[in-house]
Scaffold this motif. Sequence first.
Motif, PDB file in Angstrom:
ATOM      1  N   VAL A 196      46.868 -10.749  25.768  1.00  0.00           N
ATOM      2  CA  VAL A 196      46.676 -11.837  26.730  1.00  0.00           C
ATOM      3  C   VAL A 196      45.471 -11.466  27.599  1.00  0.00           C
ATOM      4  N   LYS A 197      44.529 -12.397  27.733  1.00  0.00           N
ATOM      5  CA  LYS A 197      43.352 -12.135  28.574  1.00  0.00           C
ATOM      6  C   LYS A 197      43.343 -13.038  29.792  1.00  0.00           C
ATOM      7  N   SER A 198      42.691 -12.561  30.849  1.00  0.00           N
ATOM      8  CA  SER A 198      42.564 -13.339  32.079  1.00  0.00           C
ATOM      9  C   SER A 198      41.142 -13.177  32.611  1.00  0.00           C
ATOM     10  N   GLY A 199      40.633 -14.219  33.229  1.00  0.00           N
ATOM     11  CA  GLY A 199      39.280 -14.147  33.808  1.00  0.00           C
ATOM     12  C   GLY A 199      38.496 -15.392  33.476  1.00  0.00           C
ATOM     13  N   LEU A 200      37.269 -15.222  32.948  1.00  0.00           N
ATOM     14  CA  LEU A 200      36.472 -16.362  32.502  1.00  0.00           C
ATOM     15  C   LEU A 200      37.248 -17.125  31.431  1.00  0.00           C
ATOM     16  N   PRO A 201      37.048 -18.430  31.307  1.00  0.00           N
ATOM     17  CA  PRO A 201      36.140 -19.296  32.050  1.00  0.00           C
ATOM     18  C   PRO A 201      36.760 -19.865  33.319  1.00  0.00           C
ATOM     19  N   TYR A 202      35.878 -20.164  34.269  1.00  0.00           N
ATOM     20  CA  TYR A 202      36.292 -20.905  35.450  1.00  0.00           C
ATOM     21  C   TYR A 202      36.182 -22.406  35.197  1.00  0.00           C
ATOM     22  N   VAL A 203      37.030 -23.175  35.903  1.00  0.00           N
ATOM     23  CA  VAL A 203      36.816 -24.619  36.036  1.00  0.00           C
ATOM     24  C   VAL A 203      36.753 -24.916  37.546  1.00  0.00           C
ATOM     25  N   TRP A 204      36.227 -26.063  37.902  1.00  0.00           N
ATOM     26  CA  TRP A 204      36.118 -26.474  39.304  1.00  0.00           C
ATOM     27  C   TRP A 204      37.278 -27.406  39.609  1.00  0.00           C
ATOM     28  N   ARG A 205      38.110 -26.996  40.557  1.00  0.00           N
ATOM     29  CA  ARG A 205      39.293 -27.801  40.873  1.00  0.00           C
ATOM     30  C   ARG A 205      39.053 -28.647  42.098  1.00  0.00           C
ATOM     31  N   ASN A 206      39.274 -29.926  41.937  1.00  0.00           N
ATOM     32  CA  ASN A 206      39.119 -30.827  43.067  1.00  0.00           C
ATOM     33  C   ASN A 206      40.396 -30.891  43.878  1.00  0.00           C
ATOM     34  N   GLU A 207      40.218 -31.285  45.109  1.00  0.00           N
ATOM     35  CA  GLU A 207      41.371 -31.376  45.989  1.00  0.00           C
ATOM     36  C   GLU A 207      42.237 -32.577  45.667  1.00  0.00           C
ATOM     37  N   ARG A 208      43.499 -32.427  45.924  1.00  0.00           N
ATOM     38  CA  ARG A 208      44.433 -33.522  45.710  1.00  0.00           C
ATOM     39  C   ARG A 208      45.724 -33.167  46.420  1.00  0.00           C
ATOM     40  N   GLY A 209      46.339 -34.163  47.015  1.00  0.00           N
ATOM     41  CA  GLY A 209      47.664 -33.958  47.581  1.00  0.00           C
ATOM     42  C   GLY A 209      47.653 -33.307  48.942  1.00  0.00           C
ATOM     43  N   ASN A 210      48.821 -33.283  49.532  1.00  0.00           N
ATOM     44  CA  ASN A 210      48.998 -32.742  50.863  1.00  0.00           C
ATOM     45  C   ASN A 210      50.025 -31.618  50.781  1.00  0.00           C
ATOM     46  N   ALA A 211      49.538 -30.413  51.047  1.00  0.00           N
ATOM     47  CA  ALA A 211      50.394 -29.243  50.854  1.00  0.00           C
ATOM     48  C   ALA A 211      51.617 -29.295  51.760  1.00  0.00           C
ATOM     49  N   ILE A 212      51.441 -29.827  52.946  1.00  0.00           N
ATOM     50  CA  ILE A 212      52.562 -29.811  53.894  1.00  0.00           C
ATOM     51  C   ILE A 212      53.695 -30.716  53.398  1.00  0.00           C
ATOM     52  N   ASP A 213      53.330 -31.866  52.825  1.00  0.00           N
ATOM     53  CA  ASP A 213      54.347 -32.743  52.242  1.00  0.00           C
ATOM     54  C   ASP A 213      55.095 -32.044  51.100  1.00  0.00           C
ATOM     55  N   SER A 214      54.403 -31.130  50.423  1.00  0.00           N
ATOM     56  CA  SER A 214      54.995 -30.492  49.247  1.00  0.00           C
ATOM     57  C   SER A 214      55.838 -29.276  49.582  1.00  0.00           C
ATOM     58  N   LEU A 215      55.761 -28.842  50.823  1.00  0.00           N
ATOM     59  CA  LEU A 215      56.399 -27.565  51.166  1.00  0.00           C
ATOM     60  C   LEU A 215      57.866 -27.501  50.783  1.00  0.00           C
ATOM     61  N   LYS A 216      58.570 -28.601  50.996  1.00  0.00           N
ATOM     62  CA  LYS A 216      60.010 -28.574  50.749  1.00  0.00           C
ATOM     63  C   LYS A 216      60.294 -28.353  49.271  1.00  0.00           C
ATOM     64  N   LYS A 217      59.568 -29.060  48.431  1.00  0.00           N
ATOM     65  CA  LYS A 217      59.764 -28.914  46.991  1.00  0.00           C
ATOM     66  C   LYS A 217      59.384 -27.515  46.516  1.00  0.00           C
ATOM     67  N   GLU A 218      58.229 -27.058  46.938  1.00  0.00           N
ATOM     68  CA  GLU A 218      57.695 -25.791  46.425  1.00  0.00           C
ATOM     69  C   GLU A 218      58.552 -24.613  46.844  1.00  0.00           C
TER      70      GLU A 218
END
Lengths: 347, 347
Positions: A257-279
């Motif tokens: 199993v390898k980790s590292g490259l490649p990167y992707v660019w992640r755009n923002e989405r959602g509101n972390a505070i709203d998700s706190l209860k679920k997460e």
Amino acid sequence: MSQAIINDSEVDIVISVLNSDLRPFLNEWKTIFSRFHLIIVKDPDLKEELQIPEGFLADIYTKSDIERVLGSSTSVLFSGYSCRYFGILVSRKKYVVCIDDDCVPAKDSAGNLIDAVAQHIVNLTTPATPFFFNTLYDPYRKGADFVRGYPFSLRSGVDCALSCGLWLNLADHDAPTQALKPGQRNMRYVDAVLTVPMRTMMPVSGINIAFNREAVGPALVPALRLAGEGKFRWETVEDIWCGMCVKVICDHLGLGVKSGLPYVWRNERGNAIDSLKKEWEGVKLMEEVVPFFQSVRLPQSATTAEDCVIEMAKIVKEQLGKVDPMFSQAAETMVEWVKIWKAVKSG
Amino acid sequence: MSQAIINDSEVDIVISVLNSDLRPFLNEWKTIFSRFHLIIVKDPDLKEELQIPEGFLADIYTKSDIERVLGSSTSVLFSGYSCRYFGILVSRKKYVVCIDDDCVPAKDSAGNLIDAVAQHIVNLTTPATPFFFNTLYDPYRKGADFVRGYPFSLRSGVDCALSCGLWLNLADHDAPTQALKPGQRNMRYVDAVLTVPMRTMMPVSGINIAFNREAVGPALVPALRLAGEGKFRWETVEDIWCGMCVKVICDHLGLGVKSGLPYVWRNERGNAIDSLKKEWEGVKLMEEVVPFFQSVRLPQSATTAEDCVIEMAKIVKEQLGKVDPMFSQAAETMVEWVKIWKAVKSG
């Protein structure tokens, strides 16, 4: 990046779709994805018609396709990000690349567009070195080699089965971390690929991964589902569970199993505070899940990924089932998944 | 790089000297080293007077100092690069940084001079995370954090005892690799520090390391000496053996080991083809050494680095002694080293 000889017909790009308008996403990926066959799976909860631009070779799967394949089975669920696993199930290719639909191609430190598919295929087609850590990272990369002291008997490595890419901009944090550090962005481009050592567990994110489907496909199982699972990455743990299953199975089967490259660019989405209860529920489960996967050992009789998933399901049921009913459910799903996998495979 | 609060008086820089003219080396390091106390140890085989520029606070140790401390002991040898271990023995500081005298400060991707000492101290004074791999590397670095799925119970980490830096230009290859690829240079600056996971062994190079002497000093032991050991790095394995001792002891004591930044710039020296004969012996030994360290487990009764070295020496003698007399010699040296360590410590 080393050059890999990619036979385009050996690769499927699997995209789980949670938002109907795929045009911005696919247009950004056009130069990279248009050579490959795409498997687009629509979240069964998504009602709107998909909008897909021209110029792609894509098969689209919807709720009715899922229902047809599942038949009377009720334990495997393909909703939310888990619809991606349906794409893995129906793929016929050797390699599968999965990229979440909130990611676009990233650029390297020199400003060049990163071909994430090519890098994943390089990772999967060059050996991995899980038995001894090479301090100068991937020894097969152009200009690199093994460091003094690395045993020659281990220098041929083993086959790599899973390639875990990373993310720039919005890092893959959990909701509490996102809520605590809303302005934090990952801007550090680390120009390295490394083999995650044997028996070392890590949080595999499903955002940007690729794998050898023939070797470990059945181990990519949508098993652990939170009771209050949401539609944002940080509201799910299916990929974290799945990643640890695959890692244990790779360790057992002698794959890397390898980790590292490649990167992707992640755009923002959602509101972390709203998700706190679920997460928070997922965060708590990790305290049981991680020690379990660190200690679990599969029997020598398990020699295929299918066998391994079945054996793992038994141990999950025995050891974790008493902790939380979600784990018993996960074990059942794993068994059911292998049944469906075999049925789809045999026609 | 994160800022570490370094108390200069807690750090010794140990330099083993194989060439008498230290002026080019020390002048290159002046802005970085001049704040710290230097321990300069002269290879006992080196006859010429040392040439040291002004502006450094240095104590110099020579053959006569070594003989005085060793007394009638004959198994510990401080010749060649092993003279460095004498510096470790006489240090009174919490942290020791060792940098070979063929290295000068490197520059990062932006062209800035890298303060290797400051980075080593950051590595040693921030926690390590050996129990679970963080895919975005060092979670304590500015702008970084733990990735989703990382158990909260493991996020406080453990103390870091060893920091292994890397090398640009001439990578630390063995003589066969150098001879095969004479033009190969390591020019990739990988902007990362990572914890080497629990139970993962790696080739620690003595070229550019730092450690917490109070925690693991006695484990830095010059034990394995090749019969035809030479004066170039690629003709030695003392550091590789020592590194695996320290890694096993850190794993046993619940301490961490990091690898990655800082880089130093290694200048060329020596002829790899001339060294092939000597190095080949070391390369063969690794085939026995690595499986040994991967499987060795220390008894719970060993609670200090000294205890651990003594216990390790017993197991080396039992398990490796029959393979090659060099290993029996290494085991004896380890026992003798701890005796000397205790004697020096107690006055």
